[in-house]
Design a protein around this motif. Structure first.
Motif, PDB file in Angstrom:
ATOM      1  N   ILE A   5       0.852  -1.188   0.000  1.00 60.41           N
ATOM      2  CA  ILE A   5       0.000   0.000   0.000  1.00 60.41           C
ATOM      3  C   ILE A   5       0.885   1.234   0.000  1.00 60.41           C
ATOM      4  N   TYR A   6       0.706   2.097  -0.990  1.00 56.76           N
ATOM      5  CA  TYR A   6       1.419   3.368  -1.090  1.00 56.76           C
ATOM      6  C   TYR A   6       0.408   4.446  -1.456  1.00 56.76           C
ATOM      7  N   LEU A   7       0.691   5.659  -1.073  1.00 55.68           N
ATOM      8  CA  LEU A   7      -0.154   6.787  -1.454  1.00 55.68           C
ATOM      9  C   LEU A   7       0.489   7.540  -2.606  1.00 55.68           C
ATOM     10  N   THR A   8      -0.323   8.037  -3.509  1.00 53.74           N
ATOM     11  CA  THR A   8       0.127   8.900  -4.585  1.00 53.74           C
ATOM     12  C   THR A   8      -0.969   9.932  -4.813  1.00 53.74           C
ATOM     13  N   TYR A   9      -0.871  10.742  -5.821  1.00 58.44           N
ATOM     14  CA  TYR A   9      -1.847  11.794  -6.051  1.00 58.44           C
ATOM     15  C   TYR A   9      -2.060  12.014  -7.541  1.00 58.44           C
ATOM     16  N   ILE A  10      -3.105  12.755  -7.865  1.00 58.87           N
ATOM     17  CA  ILE A  10      -3.375  13.134  -9.247  1.00 58.87           C
ATOM     18  C   ILE A  10      -2.674  14.469  -9.473  1.00 58.87           C
ATOM     19  N   GLY A  11      -1.770  14.488 -10.434  1.00 53.14           N
ATOM     20  CA  GLY A  11      -0.981  15.680 -10.710  1.00 53.14           C
ATOM     21  C   GLY A  11      -1.530  16.493 -11.869  1.00 53.14           C
ATOM     22  N   HIS A  12      -0.669  17.311 -12.421  1.00 57.14           N
ATOM     23  CA  HIS A  12      -0.999  18.194 -13.530  1.00 57.14           C
ATOM     24  C   HIS A  12      -1.602  17.411 -14.693  1.00 57.14           C
ATOM     25  N   ASN A  13      -2.645  17.920 -15.281  1.00 54.06           N
ATOM     26  CA  ASN A  13      -3.333  17.299 -16.426  1.00 54.06           C
ATOM     27  C   ASN A  13      -3.888  15.912 -16.123  1.00 54.06           C
ATOM     28  N   GLY A  14      -4.156  15.604 -14.846  1.00 54.75           N
ATOM     29  CA  GLY A  14      -4.761  14.326 -14.483  1.00 54.75           C
ATOM     30  C   GLY A  14      -3.808  13.145 -14.461  1.00 54.75           C
ATOM     31  N   LYS A  15      -2.514  13.395 -14.501  1.00 60.13           N
ATOM     32  CA  LYS A  15      -1.534  12.313 -14.505  1.00 60.13           C
ATOM     33  C   LYS A  15      -1.376  11.726 -13.106  1.00 60.13           C
ATOM     34  N   VAL A  16      -1.279  10.385 -13.045  1.00 57.15           N
ATOM     35  CA  VAL A  16      -1.034   9.671 -11.793  1.00 57.15           C
ATOM     36  C   VAL A  16       0.305   8.965 -11.935  1.00 57.15           C
ATOM     37  N   GLN A  17       1.204   9.221 -11.009  1.00 63.61           N
ATOM     38  CA  GLN A  17       2.520   8.580 -11.052  1.00 63.61           C
ATOM     39  C   GLN A  17       2.557   7.456 -10.031  1.00 63.61           C
TER      40      GLN A  17
END
Length: 50
Positions: A5-17
């Motif tokens: 389990i890791y957290l990430t976020y939605i970045g610029h232009n809807g990109k998810v890394q």
């Protein structure tokens, strides 16, 4: 493989890394293709495509 389990976020232009540790564990690399399926109730399944 155990549960990861890791957290990430939605970045610029809807990109998810995806976190590097997740990519390494799955042996996924740059320029691989994926199938993204929306399962409903906030669930998404991502599978590597051949």
């Amino acid at each position: 493989m155990g549960r990861i389990i890791y957290l990430t976020y939605i970045g610029h232009n809807g990109k998810v890394q995806l976190p590097r540790k997740v990519l390494d564990e799955l042996k996924w690399k740059e320029e691989d293709y994926f199938k993204i399926e929306v399962k409903g109730q906030g669930k998404v399944e991502i599978r590597k495509s051949k």
